[in-house]
Design a protein around this motif. Structure first.
Motif, PDB file in Angstrom:
ATOM      1  N   ARG A   1       0.833  -1.206   0.000  1.00  0.00           N
ATOM      2  CA  ARG A   1       0.000   0.000   0.000  1.00  0.00           C
ATOM      3  C   ARG A   1       0.867   1.255   0.000  1.00  0.00           C
ATOM      4  N   GLN A   2       1.899   1.275   0.855  1.00  0.00           N
ATOM      5  CA  GLN A   2       2.764   2.448   0.927  1.00  0.00           C
ATOM      6  C   GLN A   2       3.503   2.658  -0.394  1.00  0.00           C
ATOM      7  N   LEU A   3       3.977   1.564  -1.004  1.00  0.00           N
ATOM      8  CA  LEU A   3       4.673   1.681  -2.286  1.00  0.00           C
ATOM      9  C   LEU A   3       3.735   2.224  -3.350  1.00  0.00           C
ATOM     10  N   ALA A   4       2.503   1.732  -3.364  1.00  0.00           N
ATOM     11  CA  ALA A   4       1.524   2.201  -4.345  1.00  0.00           C
ATOM     12  C   ALA A   4       1.259   3.692  -4.182  1.00  0.00           C
ATOM     13  N   GLU A   5       1.081   4.117  -2.944  1.00  0.00           N
ATOM     14  CA  GLU A   5       0.807   5.545  -2.690  1.00  0.00           C
ATOM     15  C   GLU A   5       1.988   6.422  -3.099  1.00  0.00           C
ATOM     16  N   ASP A   6       3.213   5.969  -2.809  1.00  0.00           N
ATOM     17  CA  ASP A   6       4.399   6.754  -3.150  1.00  0.00           C
ATOM     18  C   ASP A   6       4.588   6.846  -4.666  1.00  0.00           C
ATOM     19  N   ILE A   7       4.297   5.747  -5.385  1.00  0.00           N
ATOM     20  CA  ILE A   7       4.431   5.774  -6.845  1.00  0.00           C
ATOM     21  C   ILE A   7       3.448   6.774  -7.448  1.00  0.00           C
ATOM     22  N   ILE A   8       2.198   6.721  -7.008  1.00  0.00           N
ATOM     23  CA  ILE A   8       1.191   7.648  -7.541  1.00  0.00           C
ATOM     24  C   ILE A   8       1.550   9.094  -7.195  1.00  0.00           C
TER      25      ILE A   8
ATOM     26  N   ILE B   1      11.072   7.923  -7.898  1.00  0.00           N
ATOM     27  CA  ILE B   1      10.435   6.602  -7.966  1.00  0.00           C
ATOM     28  C   ILE B   1      11.478   5.501  -7.935  1.00  0.00           C
ATOM     29  N   GLU B   2      12.606   5.686  -8.626  1.00  0.00           N
ATOM     30  CA  GLU B   2      13.663   4.670  -8.652  1.00  0.00           C
ATOM     31  C   GLU B   2      14.267   4.446  -7.273  1.00  0.00           C
ATOM     32  N   LYS B   3      14.199   5.443  -6.406  1.00  0.00           N
ATOM     33  CA  LYS B   3      14.771   5.321  -5.062  1.00  0.00           C
ATOM     34  C   LYS B   3      13.841   4.605  -4.087  1.00  0.00           C
ATOM     35  N   LEU B   4      12.593   4.394  -4.494  1.00  0.00           N
ATOM     36  CA  LEU B   4      11.626   3.757  -3.590  1.00  0.00           C
ATOM     37  C   LEU B   4      12.021   2.312  -3.317  1.00  0.00           C
ATOM     38  N   ASN B   5      11.917   1.928  -2.064  1.00  0.00           N
ATOM     39  CA  ASN B   5      12.192   0.548  -1.688  1.00  0.00           C
ATOM     40  C   ASN B   5      11.096  -0.346  -2.258  1.00  0.00           C
ATOM     41  N   GLY B   6      11.445  -1.250  -3.160  1.00  0.00           N
ATOM     42  CA  GLY B   6      10.473  -2.109  -3.822  1.00  0.00           C
ATOM     43  C   GLY B   6      10.425  -1.880  -5.316  1.00  0.00           C
ATOM     44  N   VAL B   7      11.023  -0.777  -5.796  1.00  0.00           N
ATOM     45  CA  VAL B   7      11.091  -0.481  -7.225  1.00  0.00           C
ATOM     46  C   VAL B   7      12.462  -0.898  -7.739  1.00  0.00           C
ATOM     47  N   VAL B   8      12.485  -1.727  -8.767  1.00  0.00           N
ATOM     48  CA  VAL B   8      13.741  -2.183  -9.352  1.00  0.00           C
ATOM     49  C   VAL B   8      14.361  -1.087 -10.201  1.00  0.00           C
ATOM     50  N   THR B   9      13.568  -0.563 -11.106  1.00  0.00           N
ATOM     51  CA  THR B   9      14.028   0.522 -11.968  1.00  0.00           C
ATOM     52  C   THR B   9      12.825   1.146 -12.648  1.00  0.00           C
ATOM     53  N   VAL B  10      13.053   2.216 -13.379  1.00  0.00           N
ATOM     54  CA  VAL B  10      12.002   2.882 -14.162  1.00  0.00           C
ATOM     55  C   VAL B  10      12.489   2.977 -15.595  1.00  0.00           C
ATOM     56  N   MET B  11      11.637   2.588 -16.527  1.00  0.00           N
ATOM     57  CA  MET B  11      11.989   2.614 -17.937  1.00  0.00           C
ATOM     58  C   MET B  11      10.933   3.380 -18.711  1.00  0.00           C
ATOM     59  N   GLU B  12      11.323   3.949 -19.823  1.00  0.00           N
ATOM     60  CA  GLU B  12      10.383   4.626 -20.709  1.00  0.00           C
ATOM     61  C   GLU B  12      10.514   4.012 -22.090  1.00  0.00           C
ATOM     62  N   SER B  13       9.420   3.413 -22.564  1.00  0.00           N
ATOM     63  CA  SER B  13       9.451   2.714 -23.843  1.00  0.00           C
ATOM     64  C   SER B  13       8.055   2.664 -24.429  1.00  0.00           C
ATOM     65  N   GLY B  14       7.971   2.841 -25.737  1.00  0.00           N
ATOM     66  CA  GLY B  14       6.691   2.720 -26.428  1.00  0.00           C
ATOM     67  C   GLY B  14       5.648   3.709 -25.938  1.00  0.00           C
ATOM     68  N   GLY B  15       6.085   4.879 -25.464  1.00  0.00           N
ATOM     69  CA  GLY B  15       5.140   5.865 -24.966  1.00  0.00           C
ATOM     70  C   GLY B  15       4.645   5.570 -23.563  1.00  0.00           C
ATOM     71  N   GLN B  16       5.218   4.556 -22.920  1.00  0.00           N
ATOM     72  CA  GLN B  16       4.794   4.188 -21.573  1.00  0.00           C
ATOM     73  C   GLN B  16       5.884   4.513 -20.556  1.00  0.00           C
ATOM     74  N   PHE B  17       5.420   4.878 -19.367  1.00  0.00           N
ATOM     75  CA  PHE B  17       6.297   5.109 -18.222  1.00  0.00           C
ATOM     76  C   PHE B  17       6.210   3.843 -17.378  1.00  0.00           C
ATOM     77  N   GLN B  18       7.274   3.016 -17.421  1.00  0.00           N
ATOM     78  CA  GLN B  18       7.219   1.677 -16.855  1.00  0.00           C
ATOM     79  C   GLN B  18       7.979   1.608 -15.531  1.00  0.00           C
ATOM     80  N   VAL B  19       7.237   1.262 -14.476  1.00  0.00           N
ATOM     81  CA  VAL B  19       7.835   1.109 -13.149  1.00  0.00           C
ATOM     82  C   VAL B  19       8.015  -0.385 -12.900  1.00  0.00           C
ATOM     83  N   VAL B  20       9.265  -0.847 -12.901  1.00  0.00           N
ATOM     84  CA  VAL B  20       9.565  -2.267 -12.746  1.00  0.00           C
ATOM     85  C   VAL B  20       9.597  -2.619 -11.266  1.00  0.00           C
ATOM     86  N   ILE B  21       8.749  -3.562 -10.877  1.00  0.00           N
ATOM     87  CA  ILE B  21       8.628  -3.959  -9.471  1.00  0.00           C
ATOM     88  C   ILE B  21       9.030  -5.404  -9.259  1.00  0.00           C
ATOM     89  N   GLY B  22       8.669  -6.282 -10.192  1.00  0.00           N
ATOM     90  CA  GLY B  22       8.984  -7.699 -10.037  1.00  0.00           C
ATOM     91  C   GLY B  22       7.746  -8.511  -9.754  1.00  0.00           C
TER      92      GLY B  22
END
Length: 619
Positions: A4-11, A45-66
């Motif tokens: 829940r905390q990760l979701a709130e921080d990402i948004i 977002i990349e510094k958030l505990n639980g986020v692997v990395t952030v990528m931008e591809s195909g017009g999308q902002f991709q938050v990699v979590i696993g």
């Protein structure tokens, strides 16, 4: 950090909910389409505990979590409207790839699932009351019976009200307006007009009235249409007045529309089917019995079986017997049998309990809980029940069984079928019941296996570690060229953040199971598969890079989630040329997502592999 905390921080760091045009997720990442990219703080977002990395591809902002991306996605849905409003191309493509029957089943399941518990309880209570009446323990004149019967029958009598509420949630409409519309359909004045038999019109437009108590389809269609009308007027009417003007418009349009259009649809469709079945019955009783038995439960679902009821009642009143009603009985008993088949087959504790209770309700003549909660939702058991009903119906038709009174076919009402062809009737319902159990068990279904019920790792030898996993070999799932994981052109995989492994550039579009175990994940678009091996290894296979954008096109899954597979079994087929023509890579990472539970993961030294060849050694 909690999901829940990760979701709130990402948004928060993505620019709040208002900056998100749409959101979907794939096997490892959240895929945002943003209204304004500059408002998103990628570094934060990349510094958030639980986020692997952030990528931008195909017009999308991709938050990699696993692997925990589904949990974070669900949490986002708890405090935003993003999941309801998602309109990304991949989401639309996924919807478009669903069959019409699949969409219909999803809608019906979503509408009826909240009512399953009370449906089963009310059905069992009705059955118990029937036993009390037949055993002379109670009589219909007893006030105790009348009170309990009201408790058992109220759900079915006022079913349109309850369906209005659940349909509104499914179709994203105002539930209170929907319930008000349903209330108008069963309002006493409307019921009296129905009984009166006189001409009824709405500003000169003829209205063919029917009784809407216990009906299903009219109110669902009404709320479906209401949702579109409501959204349209909410857009064009000013904020200051739309909260009461829109409901006004809905009431004066949807109620007459339902009475004029949806009601007559049920009447005319039912009458037409009745006429056809009567002609078939005169031609071949055996064929007619099979057709009636197979069609009956489908007609009940659409609420158009009522067209046969007047024919049945008229036959009993005029001739003292009827041949149609006995043929409907196998449909009831086959649904009960299918529920028992599910109960015996499933490993899901909740489904097992639900199937058992709905089977009891069904043998007492109340099939709605079994149909909407179990057999239709799982699809294959419903088909098995329809086939079994056809066999039983053919036996009953051949025996020319009769009914001498009206009543729901059930164990409690067997006496109303006593007379001509009674032995054939008993054989027919018994065959349909038993055959449905057998077919359901043999054909199987997609079992939503409880996590705790999934097949556990086999007894571990001395090499088992403290995590309960053992050394193992993971075979190659593909034919093709082997490349190092760090060479994959996707940081989420090449960084090793999702786990260790290797990748294959496939030369053939067939994916095979690299281990014997359980399929834990089949992504809806068919591009990613997760398996847990008997040794405890968790394997993720991601066909291609960014292929979720295809929305399921060019992928054909051959297995279902929860299915047990053996090493070398075909998991999926995919079209390599079509994927490449869409501008996407077919490089397929094979990852051990619980790599931390092994001392080491050794990759094959071969440059080319074929399915079944040693690929990864887990120490």
């Amino acid at each position: 950090m909690s999901h829940r905390q990760l979701a709130e921080d990402i948004i928060k760091h993505i620019g709040t909910e208002k900056n998100v045009h749409s959101l979907v997720h794939c096997a490892t990442r959240l895929r945002f389409t943003l209204n304004d990219r500059s408002k998103a703080d990628k570094a934060a977002i990349e510094k958030l505990n639980g986020v692997v990395t952030v990528m931008e591809s195909g017009g999308q902002f991709q938050v990699v979590i696993g692997n925990t991306v589904p949990e974070v996605y669900r949490e986002i849905g708890e405090f935003t409207n993003l999941l309801e409003d998602s309109t990304s191309s991949s989401a639309r493509s996924s919807e478009e790839s669903t069959s019409l029957f699949g969409k219909f089943v999803d809608i019906v399941s979503g509408i009826f699932t909240p009512l399953l518990g009370v449906m089963a309880g009310a059905g069992i209570l009705k059955g118990l009351l029937g036993i009390c009446i037949n055993a002379k323990w109670l009589s219909p004149e007893d006030t105790s019976y009348q009170i309990l019967f009201a408790a058992s029958d109220s759900l079915f009598y006022f079913l349109p009200l309850l369906l209005a509420f659940t349909s509104a949630r499914k179709f994203k409409a105002n539930p209170f307006v929907a319930v008000t519309i349903a209330g108008a359909l069963i309002y006493p004045t409307i019921q009296e007009l129905t009984k009166g038999g006189g001409d009824v019109s709405f500003f000169g437009i003829p209205v063919v009235l029917m009784s809407y108590t216990s009906t299903v389809i009219p109110i669902i269609l009404a709320v479906f249409v209401m949702g579109y009308i409501e959204r349209f007027f909410n857009k064009v009417i000013h904020e200051s007045v739309k909260n009461f003007i829109t409901p006004l418009i809905l009431l004066v349009t949807v109620v007459p529309l339902t009475l004029i259009v949806f009601g007559p649809f049920g009447v005319y469709a039912g009458n037409g089917i009745a006429a056809v079945l009567l002609k078939v019955f005169s031609f071949s009783p055996t064929l007619a019995g099979a057709l009636i038995a197979m069609a009956w439960q489908v007609l009940v679902i659409f609420g158009i079986h009522w067209g046969l009821v007047p024919v049945i009642l008229n036959n009993i009143a005029v001739h003292g017997k009827d041949h149609i009603k006995p043929a409907t009985a196998p449909a009831v008993f086959s649904q009960a049998g299918a529920s028992i088949g599910v109960m015996l087959k499933t490993k899901n504790k909740k489904l097992k309990s639900l199937a058992g209770s709905t089977a009891v309700s069904a043998v007492f003549g109340i099939t709605e809980p079994a149909v909407y909660g179990v057999t239709l939702r799982l699809k294959k058991p419903f088909i098995a029940a329809v086939i079994s009903a056809g066999v039983g119906g053919a036996i009953i038709g051949y025996s020319q069984s009769i009914a001498i009174a009206s009543g729901l076919p059930s164990l409690l009402t067997l006496p109303i079928f006593y007379g001509q062809g009674f032995t054939g009737f008993l054989i027919g319902i018994s065959v349909s019941f038993v055959l449905s159990i057998v077919l359901t068990y043999l054909i199987g279904f997609k079992d939503p296996v409880d996590e705790e019920d999934a097949p556990a790792a086999s007894s571990a030898p001395a090499s088992e570690n403290e995590h309960g996993v053992k050394a193992a070999h993971v075979k190659s799932p593909l034919s093709g060229e082997v490349i190092k994981l760090e060479e994959v052109q996707d940081k989420a995989f090449s960084s090793g953040a999702l786990g260790k492994g290797a990748a294959i550039i496939p030369s053939e579009g067939k994916l095979f199971a690299p281990v014997t175990g359980v399929v834990t994940t089949v992504f809806p678009t068919g591009h990613a598969y997760g398996l847990t091996s008997e040794s405890g290894a968790e394997v993720l296979i991601h066909i291609g890079l960014d292929t979720v954008q295809l929305g399921g096109r060019h992928f054909t899954p051959k297995v279902e989630q929860g299915q047990t597979v053996t090493e070398g079994e075909l998991l999926a087929e995919f079209d390599i040329e079509a994927i490449q023509a869409a501008g996407l890579s077919v490089t397929t990472p094979v990852i051990i997502t619980n790599s931390g539970e092994f001392s080491d993961i050794i990759e094959t030294e071969e440059k080319q592999v074929t399915p079944g060849q040693s690929f990864l050694h887990l120490v």
